[in-house]
Write an enzyme that holds these catalytic residues in place. Structure first.
Site, PDB file in Angstrom:
ATOM      1  CE1 TYR A  11      -3.495   2.735   0.616  1.00 38.09           C
ATOM      2  CE2 TYR A  11      -2.042   3.446   2.403  1.00 38.09           C
ATOM      3  CZ  TYR A  11      -3.116   3.674   1.562  1.00 38.09           C
ATOM      4  OH  TYR A  11      -3.816   4.857   1.668  1.00 38.09           O
ATOM      5  CG  ASP A  67       0.072   1.133 -19.600  1.00 40.49           C
ATOM      6  OD1 ASP A  67       0.161   2.008 -20.487  1.00 40.49           O
ATOM      7  OD2 ASP A  67      -0.939   0.973 -18.901  1.00 40.49           O
ATOM      8  N   PRO A  70       2.406   8.487 -16.249  1.00 42.05           N
ATOM      9  CG  PRO A  70       2.492  10.795 -16.655  1.00 42.05           C
ATOM     10  CD  PRO A  70       2.350   9.470 -17.354  1.00 42.05           C
TER      11      PRO A  70
END
Length: 224
Positions: A11, A67, A70
């Site tokens: 996380y 891929d 940003p």
């Protein structure tokens, strides 16, 4: 069916680089086009070198991201940059900015390499190209190739040279421009070859003295 490999990610307390770029540029009045301003070069250097290093690590383990953009780069409040969504291009079926037709590469058009658009076999140089576009956007406020459709953008990647970064941001030096344009070469063999090498050359050209946070890297797999 036998064992399966899947990736577990920690996380991350922070925001995406896309959100960081947007937060740096307030929304314009109604009916006005949003023009993004460049991010500070110290911040750009720190993020690009961390992501370049992460991509090198992945490439050394036989993984091509495909891929890099940003929204797939997460930045913590203390400046740690984390590359996310490995292999997500395989999972995306049909969105406005994704290709899935036979013979066309899968990814996000503004950040796709020419060979990815053609559907060629990819190497680490493809991720280098995508990372260079991210750096270009951070330093100029825009991606080099834009258009009103995915196919228009793809055609520009294949046929047009990128606009001069220095024309978009006069504060960019000739040395930085050369580094960016080399990494954006149409031919993968004309690029640096390793994302870490591109990132290092870019940081050198930016002449930043900011200390860059380089955490320990690891890939975590679990058998199901």
């Amino acid at each position: 069916e036998g064992p399966r490999l899947y990736m577990i990610m920690e996380y991350i307390e922070g925001r995406s680089l896309l959100k960081l770029i947007q937060d740096n540029n307030p929304l314009p009045p109604a009916n006005k086009k949003r023009v993004l301003s460049p991010l500070p070069k110290d911040l750009t250097a720190s993020i690009i070198v961390q992501i370049g290093r992460a991509l090198d690590f992945a490439h050394n383990h036989g993984i091509i991201h495909r891929d890099v953009k940003p929204s797939n780069i997460l930045v913590t409040d203390d400046g740690r940059a984390v590359l996310s969504d490995f292999g997500i291009a395989k999972a995306i079926e049909a969105t406005e900015l994704s290709f899935t037709r036979e013979g066309v590469g899968v990814g996000t058009p503004p950040y796709m390499s020419p060979e990815q658009i053609r559907g060629d076999e990819l190497t680490s140089a493809s991720d280098e190209y995508s990372l260079a576009i991210v750096a270009y956007q951070m330093l100029t406020g825009q991606v080099p190739f834009e258009g009103n459709s995915s196919m228009v953008i793809a055609h520009k990647h294949l046929t047009e040279p990128p606009p001069s970064p220095r024309e978009l941001n006069p504060n960019i030096t000739e040395r930085t421009e050369r580094v960016l344009l080399k990494a954006l070469s149409k031919n993968p063999k004309d690029r640096f070859g390793r994302t870490g090498d591109f990132a290092s050359k870019l940081v050198e050209s930016l002449e930043t003295t900011t200390k860059i946070h380089l955490p320990k890297l690891s890939l975590k797999f679990r058998l199901q």
